[in-house]
Design an enzyme around this catalytic site. Structure first.
Site, PDB file in Angstrom:
ATOM      1  CB  CYS A  20      -0.906   0.019   1.225  1.00 25.72           C
ATOM      2  SG  CYS A  20      -2.086  -1.336   1.321  1.00 25.72           S
ATOM      3  CB  CYS A 357      -0.078 -11.141  -4.191  1.00 24.27           C
ATOM      4  SG  CYS A 357      -0.113  -9.703  -3.112  1.00 24.27           S
ATOM      5  CG  ASP A 401      32.220   8.146  27.422  1.00 23.36           C
ATOM      6  OD1 ASP A 401      33.241   7.773  26.853  1.00 23.36           O
ATOM      7  OD2 ASP A 401      31.482   9.052  27.005  1.00 23.36           O
ATOM      8  CG  ASP A 598      27.911  12.518  28.309  1.00 26.14           C
ATOM      9  OD1 ASP A 598      28.299  12.558  27.127  1.00 26.14           O
ATOM     10  OD2 ASP A 598      28.413  13.203  29.210  1.00 26.14           O
TER      11      ASP A 598
END
Length: 704
Positions: A20, A357, A401, A598
């Protein structure tokens, strides 16, 4: 954005599979004035860029011809979600029920009036086929000639021509049933992320000029004060300015245990205040709160195709025309070559056409990825696209880290040693000097004093001494608190005391000495402690055969102390360029490297890694940098991400096996005459539904 180009977004209804989305993409790209198209059937959202030649009516008209509905969305909207409706109220369900009724009537008419049975079934066939045929020819005109609707139309008309009218009507009915089931399965997959968006309450209590009034949560402004009572959901990201309570963050981060929050702590929209009344200052507007950003990023991620998905797309473009050609050959070669019956082989060719299909194959990968991205987001694992999700399973080394990643990112008091007086007195006098300071070490000492209920005496003439510590008068006594080197200049420290200081330093702790009236009376040691789950998380990675390395700019002694506790390889005293070099060296060894940090520091290493993972509690950086983010900052999340990736790929391989396996079986049985049109359509729609349902299982994924 280029001058004169408009960005638009639409909520599309009736879009239930990758095929679709492909039809919509192909059709809109052929519209003059449209420059960019992005279609996500997983989220049901269409995004496009166009010039002044294209307006909303042109877009909705194009989609309507293809059988889809469209509703405009705001450019940055994430809150507008489709309302849940009963399955039997959908357009596809109504068409299916109408066709089913027509087939039942035709069967009854055939039993009562056999001479007109054929015409009754043709009428029933047309009830279901006409809308399908209209969509088929519209798609063909807009660049998609090999759509399932076209294959269905050709097969049904062909079946009528060769006299298989009853079968043709039943096949159309089965096709509609399959489409309806696809829609139900797709809406179930979408509901998970929709439910996340709906966690934010619709209204909030705003405090203004001493009065409380109810407003819509979507209009809350940064800086406003909201009141949240026990049992209520928090309506915005914010900071507690008054009150304390236990916050249930499970809806956002997956944490099972509520977190105690006090004034100064941050809270997220959608979380639940279980105890206490809170006054909260709003820090993010509705469109920018944590949940809104997570939903937006997940929707964007769903539009980012994985390598396997891109391969399947390319494969299906070749596969479908090949199957159509094969169907034609099945229909004409045996009659022409060996004089076989035309009707028999045309019938088999039509069945092959239906089997061809590619819906189940096309949906096999994106359905699984969409479910996984949603499942991960609901557990605080934000993965930015299918490529990241797929790539995580290949990770063989993870570079962490230290500060804020393997550790809490803030020091805490680990030891209070009293040489003279008591530990409580040492802590109280130290806290007296540090009161009012915002230095991380001071905050840690004050938090410790508060936690132990220590009464803090007043301090006078307190002043900071650069590079040494802080001095003042506490309870009438001359007091100094600072480094051991500075303390020695103010008070004698015997060998036993010095040995204790050295032992604490060897454990990677920062030691400060308390001197009162020229006598060293005690010391306080602080350290940035590992996260509670750090060792468990690292062990989980090691158990999976993943190498772990800690990269830090800290001194070697502090780093080694943390590394020994966690059982991780340590590289210390590194500059950002050193971390980058280590990541590249690991890659040169043939390892696939994930870098965890971070999201702010060490950007070169994060960029160089195969996968960059940001650790954070819903901050902008944690959400918007790197390839993935662990929202609740647990080290174990990294192993969970890898586990989710592997579970997803297993699911995808299962889906591909089902999609192709069923087609191969039915192609063979159809050609040799064992199966016909009915099993052919069941093979297609059945495989699509099975693949979708299998993918939906990932919505229930849980970390082991």
């Amino acid at each position: 954005m280029s001058e004169g180009v408009t960005q638009a977004r639409y909520r599309v209804t009736g879009m239930d599979c990758g095929a679709c989305a492909s039809k919509i993409d192909t059709a809109l790209r052929r519209v003059p004035g449209v420059s960019e198209v992005a279609v996500s059937f997983q989220s049901g959202v269409l995004s496009l860029a166009h010039d002044e030649r294209v307006d909303e009516a042109a877009v909705t008209k194009t989609l309507s011809k293809l059988g889809f509905g469209a509703t405009p969305l705001a450019a940055d909207s994430v809150a507008e979600r489709p309302a849940d409706t009963a399955w039997w109220k959908s357009a596809k369900a109504r068409a299916t029920l109408l066709c089913g009724l027509a087939v039942a009537v035709a069967y009854g008419v055939g039993q009562l009036f056999p001479p007109i049975e054929r015409y009754a079934f043709i009428a029933a066939l047309l009830v279901g086929l006409i809308p399908v045929a209209r969509r088929a020819f519209a798609a063909a005109r807009m660049g998609s000639p090999f759509s399932i609707e076209m294959l269905m139309t050709v097969a049904a008309v062909g079946a009528v021509i060769i006299g298989a009218t009853e079968e043709a009507a039943a096949v159309v009915l089965f096709f509609l049933v399959g489409e309806m089931l696809e829609g139900l399965a797709a809406s179930r997959a979408r509901r998970s992320i929709s439910d996340l968006a709906n966690l934010v309450p619709k209204t909030a209590l705003v405090e203004e000029a001493g009065e409380i009034r109810t407003v819509q949560a979507e209009v809350l402004q940064v800086g406003e004060i909201i009141l949240v009572r026990p049992g209520e959901r928090i309506a915005a990201d914010g900071e507690i300015i008054e009150g304390a309570g236990d916050i249930d963050e499970a809806p956002v981060t997956g944490e099972s245990v509520p977190k105690a929050k006090v004034a100064g702590d941050t809270v997220f929209a959608g979380t639940i205040n279980t105890t206490g009344v809170l006054r909260i200052r709003v820090t993010a507007a509705a469109a920018d709160n944590t949940i809104a950003r997570v939903v937006r990023l997940v929707e964007e991620a769903q539009e980012s195709k994985a390598p396997t998905e891109r391969f399947i797309d390319r494969f299906s473009r070749v596969y479908t025309p090949f199957v159509v050609l094969f169907a034609v050959l099945v229909a004409v070669v045996p009659p022409l070559a060996v004089g076989a019956p035309w009707q028999t082989w045309i019938y088999r060719g039509l069945a092959v056409l239906l089997i061809g299909c590619p819906c189940a194959l096309v949906i096999s990968t994106p359905a699984a990825i969409a479910a996984s991205l949603s499942a991960g987001a609901r557990r605080g694992l934000l993965l930015k696209g299918g490529a990241v999700l797929e790539g995580l399973r290949h990770v063989t080394a993870v570079a962490f880290d230290k500060t804020g990643t393997l550790t809490q990112g803030r020091p805490i008091v680990t030891d209070i040693v009293a040489f003279e007086r008591s530990e409580d007195v040492v802590l109280a006098m130290t806290a007296a000097l540090e009161r009012g300071s915002t230095h991380p070490l001071a905050v840690a000492i004050l938090d410790k004093a508060k936690a132990q209920g220590v009464s803090i005496p007043p301090a006078f003439m307190a002043k900071a001494l650069a590079g040494e510590g802080i001095s003042g008068n506490v309870a009438g006594e001359t007091t100094f608190f600072g480094s051991p080197k500075a303390a020695v200049e103010r008070a004698p420290i015997n060998p036993a005391k010095a040995a204790r200081i050295e032992a604490l330093n060897a454990e990677g702790k920062t030691v400060s000495v308390l001197v009162v009236n020229g006598q060293a009376v005690g010391l306080v040691a602080l350290r940035d402690e590992p996260r509670p789950d750090a060792r468990k998380g690292l062990s989980a990675l090691t158990a999976r055969g993943v190498r772990t390395v800690m990269l830090t700019g800290d001194n070697a002694r502090t780093a080694a102390a943390v590394g020994d506790r966690l059982g991780v390889e340590v590289r210390a005293e590194l500059m950002p360029q050193d971390k980058l070099a280590i990541v590249r060296a690991l890659q040169a060894e043939g390892l696939t490297v994930a870098k965890v940090g971070d999201g702010i520091n060490d950007a070169p290493a994060l960029a160089a890694a195969d996968i960059g993972i940001a650790m954070g509690g819903g901050t902008d950086v944690a959400l918007e940098t790197a390839d993935a983010a662990a929202l609740h900052g647990r080290v174990s999340d990294v192993a969970d991400m890898i586990a989710l990736s592997k579970a997803t790929m297993r699911n995808i391989y299962q889906n591909i096996t089902v999609a192709l396996g069923l087609k191969v079986v039915f192609l063979v049985t159809t050609v040799i005459g064992v199966t016909g049109l009915w099993p052919a359509i069941l093979a297609d729609t059945g495989a699509t539904v099975l693949v979708t349902l299998n993918a939906i299982r990932l919505l229930r994924w849980r970390p082991v």
